[in-house]
Design a protein around this motif. Structure first.
Motif, PDB file in Angstrom:
ATOM      1  N   ILE A 184      46.292   8.367 -61.400  1.00  0.00           N
ATOM      2  CA  ILE A 184      44.852   8.152 -61.240  1.00  0.00           C
ATOM      3  C   ILE A 184      44.188   9.378 -60.634  1.00  0.00           C
ATOM      4  N   GLY A 211      40.328 -12.246 -57.283  1.00  0.00           N
ATOM      5  CA  GLY A 211      40.327 -10.812 -57.042  1.00  0.00           C
ATOM      6  C   GLY A 211      41.023 -10.452 -55.737  1.00  0.00           C
ATOM      7  N   GLU A 237      38.643   6.437 -59.881  1.00  0.00           N
ATOM      8  CA  GLU A 237      38.540   5.008 -60.162  1.00  0.00           C
ATOM      9  C   GLU A 237      37.072   4.611 -60.298  1.00  0.00           C
ATOM     10  N   ILE A 276      50.044  -6.216 -55.719  1.00  0.00           N
ATOM     11  CA  ILE A 276      50.130  -5.135 -56.710  1.00  0.00           C
ATOM     12  C   ILE A 276      51.017  -4.039 -56.108  1.00  0.00           C
ATOM     13  N   LEU A 299      53.721  -0.564 -56.868  1.00  0.00           N
ATOM     14  CA  LEU A 299      54.341   0.420 -57.747  1.00  0.00           C
ATOM     15  C   LEU A 299      55.856   0.396 -57.540  1.00  0.00           C
ATOM     16  N   ARG A 303      53.391  -0.106 -67.414  1.00  0.00           N
ATOM     17  CA  ARG A 303      53.663   1.301 -67.162  1.00  0.00           C
ATOM     18  C   ARG A 303      52.627   1.822 -66.171  1.00  0.00           C
TER      19      ARG A 303
END
Ligand code: GDP
Ligand code: MN
Length: 380
Positions: free
Chosen positions: A96, A51, A99, A59, A61, A92
């Motif tokens: 958001i 994690g 969450e 991660i 974009l 894709r």
């Protein structure tokens, strides 16, 4: 067995849980090609079985091909908490609004499944759990009854999600519970489960641990073998049907039964040594199996001495002794072996070892004696 995020999402999709379209790739060029097909903006996601990828920079974009190229190049080869990134998942990107956090796992003490749901999901869920545990709504599910819709609704209501998320959350959690039970998982976790500005609920991450005891009824799990990250010794042991875990010390340990092996680790520590591994040969302990076990332990360059600790029950000590002798004929063992045999046919077993005793094969009467001897030899 832990799955990669993308494999977890494939499992979720089979149970009707909405996930984003994406592709798994192993090179920068393939990442760009995948992003072109998926459509921008995309998220480039490191696939490692650990994690906190977001916080580690795994991660990102990307709004276009150039950004995809940059991020893919940075993330491939990255080390995230000791896990090397070899695979990327390009999906894709989603918008958001909120969450959420939604796992199922087994609560052994309660003898029930435990579902959790929090309106404060995302990368800081550990902080929420520590500082604000009442922000996590819990439900215990009796495995016999399953998760009735009414109970699921009450649970979702208790979590105080945005009202727009209620219907989507109930449907996803119902399906997640099915995926967890029918899929024979030890853990399923969606974090974040998102609400989009359009009011859709959607799984943005997937953490899945399969219960390996159920492997026999899941032929489809064999596809995961290639992606399970074992160290080389562990892979070798698995091929031989042995339960092996590599550790950092210098004493190779072979025993029958997990409890005995754990005690052996403790006793080796107690007399000042440290274990190089945990190797449980299980109940059988045939000559073949023992030869394999000796081979596996012997292949670890850190091992300076080997302790074989057998308590015979169904396992017969004379068979074990024969197995060790045979293994010594087959494998060129670098390190001395100290063996302690007790239980069924121990006298016969000890006699066999006695007949082959040398500087590199030593019998000891008790676990403590054997541990002292092996630690002494390992520190020479
Ligand atoms: P983890 O850090 O290993 O749990 O990886 P996640 O897949 O959960 O991603 C971490 C965080 O990245 C999420 O909590 C999101 O805030 C963000 N993220 C992931 N996917 C997307 C996406 O499609 N769009 C946006 N805007 N953010 C995303
Ligand atoms: Mn996550």
């Amino acid at each position: 067995m832990d799955l990669f995020e993308y494999q977890g999402k494939q499992l979720f999709a089979r149970y009707g849980i909405p996930v984003s379209a994406g592709e798994a790739v192993q090179s920068v060029d393939d990442a760009v090609a995948a992003a072109d097909r998926v459509g921008y903006p995309v998220v480039v996601k490191a696939q490692v079985q650990v994690g906190g990828r977001g916080k580690a920079g795994g991660i990102k974009l990307a709004a276009n091909a150039d950004e995809t190229r940059t991020h893919a190049a940075n993330i491939l080869g990255m080390d995230i908490k000791g896990h090397l990134v070899n695979v990327l998942w390009v999906e894709r990107a989603s918008d958001i609004a909120e969450e959420y956090y939604a796992p199922f796992t087994l609560d052994r003490a309660a003898k029930k499944h435990l579902g959790m749901l929090s309106a404060q999901g995302g990368v800081d869920i550990e902080g929420v759990a520590a500082e604000n545990p009442e922000a996590i709504a819990r439900i215990h599910v009796d495995p016999v009854d399953g998760l009735p819709e009414q109970a699921c609704r009450a649970w979702v209501a208790a979590a105080n999600l945005n009202p727009d998320a209620t219907e989507g959350a109930v449907e996803i959690l119902t399906n997640l519970y099915r995926a967890y039970v029918d899929g024979d998982c030890d853990l399923v976790e969606i974090n974040p489960l998102i609400l989009t500005p359009e009011g859709k609920v959607h799984a943005l991450d997937a953490k899945v641990t399969l219960d390996e005891n159920a492997e026999f009824r899941h032929p489809e799990w064999s596809e995961y073998d290639a992606t399970v990250t074992l160290d080389e010794r562990e892979r070798f042991a698995r091929e031989k049907g042995l339960n092996y875990i590599g550790l950092d010390g210098t004493v190779g340990i072979i025993g029958n039964g997990a409890g005995l092996v754990m005690s052996t680790l403790d006793v080796v520590n107690q007399v000042g040594g440290s274990a190089a591994n945990f190797l449980d040969v299980g109940g059988g302990a045939s000559a073949d199996l023992l030869a394999g076990a000796v081979e596996v332990v012997n292949s670890d360059p850190n091992v300076k001495a080997i302790l074989v600790n057998i308590f015979g029950g169904i396992t017969k000590c004379d068979e074990v002794a024969n197995g060790i002798v045979e293994a010594l004929g087959r494998v060129e063992v670098r390190s001395p072996i100290v063996i302690r045999l007790d239980g069924t046919n121990a006298d016969d077993g000890r006699a066999i070892i006695k007949a082959h005793e040398s500087d590199s094969l030593i019998s000891q009467p008790t676990m403590l004696d054997a541990a002292r001897k092996v630690v002494e030899l390992a520190s020479l």
